[in-house]
Design an enzyme around this catalytic site. Structure first.
Site, short mmCIF file in Angstrom:
data_model
loop_
_atom_site.label_atom_id
_atom_site.label_comp_id
_atom_site.label_asym_id
_atom_site.label_seq_id
_atom_site.Cartn_x
_atom_site.Cartn_y
_atom_site.Cartn_z
N GLY A 115 63.01 -4.20 36.02
CA GLY A 115 61.70 -4.34 35.37
C GLY A 115 61.62 -3.48 34.11
N VAL A 167 71.51 5.12 20.46
CA VAL A 167 72.20 4.62 19.26
C VAL A 167 72.32 5.73 18.22
CG1 VAL A 167 72.02 3.01 17.32
CG2 VAL A 167 71.52 2.23 19.66
N ARG A 201 66.98 -9.16 36.24
CA ARG A 201 67.48 -8.71 37.54
C ARG A 201 68.58 -9.69 37.91
NH1 ARG A 201 61.67 -7.51 38.62
NH2 ARG A 201 61.56 -5.25 38.78
N ASP A 234 66.27 2.05 40.43
CA ASP A 234 67.31 2.43 41.41
C ASP A 234 68.40 1.36 41.56
OD1 ASP A 234 65.51 0.73 42.62
OD2 ASP A 234 65.36 1.86 44.49
N THR A 252 61.61 3.25 34.88
CA THR A 252 60.79 2.37 35.74
C THR A 252 59.39 2.95 35.83
OG1 THR A 252 60.37 1.63 38.01
CG2 THR A 252 61.80 3.54 37.78
N ASP A 268 57.56 2.74 38.27
CA ASP A 268 57.29 3.13 39.66
C ASP A 268 57.51 4.61 39.92
OD1 ASP A 268 56.89 0.44 40.01
OD2 ASP A 268 58.84 0.08 40.97
N ASP A 314 60.03 6.05 41.15
CA ASP A 314 60.57 6.20 42.52
C ASP A 314 62.05 6.56 42.52
OD1 ASP A 314 61.44 3.80 41.49
OD2 ASP A 314 61.09 2.65 43.31
N ARG A 316 28.52 -1.53 43.11
CA ARG A 316 29.54 -2.27 43.86
C ARG A 316 30.70 -1.37 44.28
NH1 ARG A 316 29.74 -7.59 39.94
NH2 ARG A 316 28.44 -8.90 41.25
N ARG A 361 55.56 -0.97 43.85
CA ARG A 361 56.38 -1.45 44.96
C ARG A 361 56.09 -0.61 46.21
NH1 ARG A 361 60.77 -4.95 43.78
NH2 ARG A 361 60.95 -4.32 41.63
N GLY A 416 39.32 9.68 39.59
CA GLY A 416 38.31 10.10 40.56
C GLY A 416 38.00 9.05 41.61
N HIS A 444 28.82 3.81 43.14
CA HIS A 444 29.98 2.91 43.16
C HIS A 444 31.02 3.48 44.12
CE1 HIS A 444 31.07 5.97 40.08
NE2 HIS A 444 32.07 6.04 40.91
N VAL A 499 49.96 -5.84 33.40
CA VAL A 499 49.38 -5.11 32.27
C VAL A 499 49.90 -3.66 32.30
CG1 VAL A 499 47.28 -4.31 33.48
CG2 VAL A 499 47.19 -4.76 31.04
#
Ligand code: F6P
Length: 319
Positions: A11, A24, A72, A103, A125, A127, A129, A162, A171, A185, A215, A250
């Site tokens: 990704g 480079v 991938r 990874d 990445t 993530d 991770d 709401r 992931r 918060g 909220h 996004v």
């Protein structure tokens, strides 16, 4: 070491372009010839190379995505595909390869190293991770993108009184959820690394409402549960008017933050240094603010780097 390649795999992550630029320009400074491999390991098998000069990486430091494109590749994991990759590298006389990715990409780098190619991994990445580094390229940008989105959602959540469930990427790693939730918060943060107690979450949301909260923001990592299903459960147990937002890709785009650009530039340059020293099967990382390197195998063997202390803090501050 005379000729090296650079590729981005898996990704994409904001800051990958800054890392390519650093590889480079630092490589040219060290007197190397540099080739970009397009579309990650898939492009390696397809012999999709492009020579990279100083000008070819101009005007990209601030751009999201990756100018080399990414993929991938399932084929690379097969014996035939892997053998083809080795053939291409030999035919092109590539002695060293910088591999920027997550990874899975680093595992590919280790596999190539076992077959005599000097490889250096650069963790890229959103993530975050990757064990062996406190931070991976793209994480800071993704967190900031998520926080901006949550701040906007909070405005409308307050106006309409709401509850919002906001699903973020990562992931099976809750780093984005934790940092974005803490920074925004959120009333609750759900991550795979911590036990999920839905009745406690419902009780907490109700307590908040009784104290006058207008909220409720619940941030959930995609690996901890689907936002829409969680929204249904919370709607039923609290009776709150509940909406769900899945932030999705996004979080993968956009101009990298200054922090990601600096991280990527430092890591990309360090990767070249390591190749010049004749090192391979290693990855670059940052440990307590210092640039570091370690063997890919030992880095990937380290456990999850999830910050449980920050999680506990987020729970306390959300009351
Ligand atoms: O690994 C990065 C990541 O964005 C994950 O957070 C997410 O689960 C996955 O990639 C999405 O993959 P794809 O872009 O293939 O849908």
């Amino acid at each position: 070491m005379q000729r090296i390649g650079v590729l981005t795999s898996g990704g994409d992550a904001p800051g990958m372009n800054a890392a390519i630029r650093a590889v480079v320009r630092k490589g040219l400074h060290a007197g190397l010839e540099i080739f970009g491999v397009r579309r990650g390991y898939a492009g390696l098998l397809a012999d999709d190379f492009v020579p990279l000069g100083a000008g070819s990486v101009g005007d990209i430091i601030h751009r999201g995505g990756t100018m080399l494109r990414t993929a991938r590749s399932e084929e690379f994991k097969t014996e035939e595909g892997f053998a083809r990759a080795l053939e291409v590298l030999a035919a092109r006389a590539i002695q060293g390869l910088v591999i920027i990715g997550g990874d899975g990409s680093l595992r590919g780098a280790e596999r190539l190293y076992q077959r005599g190619i000097l490889t250096v991994g650069v963790p890229g990445t959103i993530d975050n991770d990757i064990p062996g580094t406190d931070e991976s390229i793209g994480f800071d940008t993704a967190v900031n993108t998520a926080v901006q989105a949550i701040d906007r959602i909070r405005d409308t959540a307050t106006s309409h009184e709401r509850a919002f469930v906001i699903e973020v990427m990562g992931r099976n790693a809750g780093h984005i959820a934790l940092e974005a939730g803490l920074a925004a918060g959120a009333e609750s943060i759900l991550v795979p690394e911590e036990p999920l107690d839905l009745s406690e979450i419902c009780a907490r949301l109700k307590r908040g409402q009784q104290r006058g909260k207008l909220h409720s923001i619940i941030v959930v990592c995609e690996g901890a549960g689907e936002g829409f299903k969680l929204g249904d459960v919370l709607r039923q147990c609290t009776g709150f008017d509940t909406r769900i937002t899945v932030l999705g890709h996004v979080q993968r785009g956009g101009s990298p933050t200054a922090r990601d650009r600096v991280l990527a530039s430092t890591m990309g340059a360090k990767a070249v240094d390591l190749l010049v020293e004749g090192q391979g099967g290693v990855m670059v990382g940052v440990k307590r603010g210092e640039i570091a390197s370690m063997s890919i195998n030992s880095a990937l063997a380290e456990g999850s780097t999830f910050n449980h202390q920050s999680y506990r803090l987020a729970v306390i501050l959300a009351q």
